[in-house]
Design a protein around this motif. Structure first.
Motif, PDB file in Angstrom:
ATOM      1  N   GLN A 295       0.866  -1.172   0.000  1.00 31.89           N
ATOM      2  CA  GLN A 295       0.000   0.000   0.000  1.00 31.89           C
ATOM      3  C   GLN A 295       0.908   1.229   0.000  1.00 31.89           C
ATOM      4  N   LEU A 296       0.660   2.152  -0.940  1.00 31.89           N
ATOM      5  CA  LEU A 296       1.567   3.295  -1.074  1.00 31.89           C
ATOM      6  C   LEU A 296       0.778   4.557  -1.421  1.00 31.89           C
ATOM      7  N   PRO A 297       1.390   5.731  -1.158  1.00 31.63           N
ATOM      8  CA  PRO A 297       0.710   6.987  -1.487  1.00 31.63           C
ATOM      9  C   PRO A 297       0.808   7.276  -2.975  1.00 31.63           C
ATOM     10  N   PHE A 298      -0.295   7.775  -3.535  1.00 29.84           N
ATOM     11  CA  PHE A 298      -0.302   8.103  -4.958  1.00 29.84           C
ATOM     12  C   PHE A 298      -1.445   9.067  -5.238  1.00 29.84           C
ATOM     13  N   ASN A 299      -1.138  10.141  -5.942  1.00 32.72           N
ATOM     14  CA  ASN A 299      -2.198  11.040  -6.411  1.00 32.72           C
ATOM     15  C   ASN A 299      -1.696  11.848  -7.588  1.00 32.72           C
ATOM     16  N   ILE A 300      -2.535  12.685  -8.109  1.00 34.22           N
ATOM     17  CA  ILE A 300      -2.247  13.386  -9.366  1.00 34.22           C
ATOM     18  C   ILE A 300      -1.079  14.371  -9.249  1.00 34.22           C
ATOM     19  N   LEU A 301      -0.761  14.812  -8.022  1.00 35.60           N
ATOM     20  CA  LEU A 301       0.380  15.701  -7.825  1.00 35.60           C
ATOM     21  C   LEU A 301       1.677  14.936  -7.565  1.00 35.60           C
ATOM     22  N   ASP A 302       1.544  13.668  -7.245  1.00 37.67           N
ATOM     23  CA  ASP A 302       2.648  12.870  -6.681  1.00 37.67           C
ATOM     24  C   ASP A 302       3.087  11.773  -7.650  1.00 37.67           C
ATOM     25  N   ARG A 303       4.215  11.999  -8.324  1.00 39.24           N
ATOM     26  CA  ARG A 303       4.719  11.032  -9.305  1.00 39.24           C
ATOM     27  C   ARG A 303       5.959  10.293  -8.804  1.00 39.24           C
ATOM     28  N   ARG A 304       6.220  10.356  -7.498  1.00 37.90           N
ATOM     29  CA  ARG A 304       7.462   9.772  -6.979  1.00 37.90           C
ATOM     30  C   ARG A 304       7.591   8.289  -7.314  1.00 37.90           C
ATOM     31  N   MET A 305       6.513   7.539  -7.159  1.00 35.82           N
ATOM     32  CA  MET A 305       6.569   6.096  -7.411  1.00 35.82           C
ATOM     33  C   MET A 305       6.659   5.777  -8.905  1.00 35.82           C
ATOM     34  N   VAL A 306       6.214   6.726  -9.732  1.00 37.45           N
ATOM     35  CA  VAL A 306       6.314   6.544 -11.190  1.00 37.45           C
ATOM     36  C   VAL A 306       7.718   6.891 -11.660  1.00 37.45           C
ATOM     37  N   ASP A 307       8.182   8.074 -11.277  1.00 38.14           N
ATOM     38  CA  ASP A 307       9.460   8.577 -11.792  1.00 38.14           C
ATOM     39  C   ASP A 307      10.658   7.754 -11.322  1.00 38.14           C
ATOM     40  N   THR A 308      10.554   7.124 -10.158  1.00 37.20           N
ATOM     41  CA  THR A 308      11.650   6.271  -9.669  1.00 37.20           C
ATOM     42  C   THR A 308      11.621   4.881 -10.296  1.00 37.20           C
ATOM     43  N   GLY A 309      10.555   4.592 -11.062  1.00 38.89           N
ATOM     44  CA  GLY A 309      10.422   3.260 -11.649  1.00 38.89           C
ATOM     45  C   GLY A 309       9.862   2.223 -10.693  1.00 38.89           C
ATOM     46  N   MET A 310       9.467   2.658  -9.499  1.00 37.28           N
ATOM     47  CA  MET A 310       9.008   1.697  -8.498  1.00 37.28           C
ATOM     48  C   MET A 310       7.725   0.988  -8.912  1.00 37.28           C
ATOM     49  N   LEU A 311       6.768   1.728  -9.482  1.00 37.89           N
ATOM     50  CA  LEU A 311       5.519   1.075  -9.892  1.00 37.89           C
ATOM     51  C   LEU A 311       5.784   0.004 -10.947  1.00 37.89           C
ATOM     52  N   THR A 312       6.664   0.298 -11.881  1.00 36.92           N
ATOM     53  CA  THR A 312       7.024  -0.684 -12.910  1.00 36.92           C
ATOM     54  C   THR A 312       7.671  -1.913 -12.282  1.00 36.92           C
ATOM     55  N   LYS A 313       8.568  -1.685 -11.329  1.00 36.30           N
ATOM     56  CA  LYS A 313       9.259  -2.785 -10.652  1.00 36.30           C
ATOM     57  C   LYS A 313       8.267  -3.685  -9.911  1.00 36.30           C
ATOM     58  N   LEU A 314       7.301  -3.065  -9.238  1.00 28.31           N
ATOM     59  CA  LEU A 314       6.308  -3.841  -8.498  1.00 28.31           C
ATOM     60  C   LEU A 314       5.478  -4.697  -9.441  1.00 28.31           C
ATOM     61  N   ARG A 315       5.139  -4.136 -10.583  1.00 30.00           N
ATOM     62  CA  ARG A 315       4.358  -4.899 -11.563  1.00 30.00           C
ATOM     63  C   ARG A 315       5.159  -6.083 -12.095  1.00 30.00           C
ATOM     64  N   GLU A 316       6.445  -5.852 -12.371  1.00 29.17           N
ATOM     65  CA  GLU A 316       7.305  -6.933 -12.870  1.00 29.17           C
ATOM     66  C   GLU A 316       7.446  -8.052 -11.854  1.00 29.17           C
ATOM     67  N   LYS A 317       7.409  -7.701 -10.570  1.00 29.29           N
ATOM     68  CA  LYS A 317       7.517  -8.694  -9.503  1.00 29.29           C
ATOM     69  C   LYS A 317       6.166  -9.316  -9.147  1.00 29.29           C
ATOM     70  N   ASN A 318       5.110  -8.883  -9.857  1.00 34.84           N
ATOM     71  CA  ASN A 318       3.762  -9.392  -9.613  1.00 34.84           C
ATOM     72  C   ASN A 318       3.293  -9.101  -8.182  1.00 34.84           C
ATOM     73  N   ILE A 319       3.692  -7.931  -7.679  1.00 37.19           N
ATOM     74  CA  ILE A 319       3.272  -7.487  -6.354  1.00 37.19           C
ATOM     75  C   ILE A 319       2.042  -6.591  -6.507  1.00 37.19           C
ATOM     76  N   GLU A 320       1.004  -6.931  -5.783  1.00 37.95           N
ATOM     77  CA  GLU A 320      -0.243  -6.177  -5.857  1.00 37.95           C
ATOM     78  C   GLU A 320      -0.060  -4.803  -5.208  1.00 37.95           C
ATOM     79  N   VAL A 321      -0.595  -3.761  -5.860  1.00 37.85           N
ATOM     80  CA  VAL A 321      -0.432  -2.389  -5.383  1.00 37.85           C
ATOM     81  C   VAL A 321      -1.779  -1.775  -5.049  1.00 37.85           C
ATOM     82  N   HIS A 322      -1.902  -1.276  -3.814  1.00 42.21           N
ATOM     83  CA  HIS A 322      -3.074  -0.519  -3.391  1.00 42.21           C
ATOM     84  C   HIS A 322      -2.648   0.927  -3.172  1.00 42.21           C
TER      85      HIS A 322
END
Length: 291
Positions: free
Chosen positions: A161-188
């Motif tokens: 579970q992580l913070p995410f909103n339209i002003l906040d691209r930290r998890m996108v720009d660091t590549g973390m969301l992509t990494k989580l998807r590649e690891k098949n980790i569910e994201v809330h």
């Protein structure tokens, strides 16, 4: 299944900068759950720390919902056997309060607890509960990508579970969301409305947030130029992210939930990059008390 999931902190506490009426009344909770289920919402995000919300949920029929609950924050600098006992006792207390036999997920509520010496004891206990079919997924609630990366380096988790909103691209720009998807980790995703701050009009926004007046001016002008509401754009943006499995929303009334569901489908305008911010004083509500 809907991508939208229900946060339940309002059911047990007076929560959120935009809260007017305080804790949600049990009769309204029942209406919210009933309406949500009729719209294919099938996941509830709970925690013993949310006041008496788990007891209130237990008085409702939540057998057709998946439930994610959380651990306490452990006070010691090192995880010891007594902390494992506390985790186990808390978990079974949650099952009793919720009146269910198992949960979909358990999150380590304070991610730093998984970075303390002895943290493997907590994880091993959760693994035992998973093997006993009391838990489907073991996860963690995080605030930022470095914290999450440190945990991923050590533990094989199923859910974040992580913070995410339209002003906040930290998890996108660091590549973390992509990494989580590649690891098949569910994201809330949580904080999609930033505790309601993104939904406020300029006149209703508390004075403590005036230091970001330039950002708010851009925000309101962009909404006006695109003839779209703050609710429509915030919920659509979160739902549109393929890496995100569930978008947590908290509501005080069934009418609020209806508005969110009605706002969800539709076009999402291009977001100007100057609207993104990495300022954790704004993005992390735990910092707001210092403003």
């Amino acid at each position: 299944m809907s991508k939208i999931a229900l946060g339940t902190v309002q059911f047990g506490t007076d929560y959120g900068v935009n809260s007017v009426d305080g804790q949600v009344r049990p009769e309204e909770v029942k209406k919210i759950l009933s309406y949500g289920r009729s719209k294919n919402i099938d996941l509830l995000d709970a925690a013993p720390a949310y006041g008496n919300s788990e007891k209130i949920l237990g008085r409702m029929d939540i057998s057709n919902f998946k439930v994610v609950t959380k651990t306490r924050h452990f006070d010691n600098t090192e995880i010891k056997n007594n902390d494992v006992k506390l985790l186990n006792n808390d978990f079974h207390h949650s099952l009793k309060d919720l009146k269910i036999d198992s949960v979909y997920g358990v999150l380590i509520h304070n991610a730093d607890d998984l970075l303390k010496p002895g943290a493997e004891k907590l994880f091993d206990q959760l693994q035992e509960l998973k093997q006993a079919e009391k838990i489907v997924k073991i996860g963690v609630s995080v605030y930022e990508h470095n914290q999450l990366q440190s945990i991923l380096d050590i533990f094989d988790i199923d859910l974040v579970q992580l913070p995410f909103n339209i002003l906040d691209r930290r998890m996108v720009d660091t590549g973390m969301l992509t990494k989580l998807r590649e690891k098949n980790i569910e994201v809330h995703a949580r904080s999609v409305f930033l505790q309601g701050l993104l939904l406020m009009s300029e006149k209703n926004r508390p004075d403590q947030f005036q230091r970001w007046n330039g950002l708010w001016k851009l925000w309101h002008e962009w909404l006006s130029d695109n003839h779209i509401s703050a609710l429509e754009v915030t919920i659509r943006h979160a739902i549109s992210m393929p890496e995100i499995s569930r978008v947590l929303v908290g509501v005080d009334t069934v009418d609020q939930l209806k508005e969110i569901i009605m706002a969800s489908p539709g076009v999402l305008p291009n977001i100007p990059p100057e609207m993104f911010t990495n300022d954790t004083n704004l993005l992390n509500p735990s910092n707001w008390g210092k403003l």
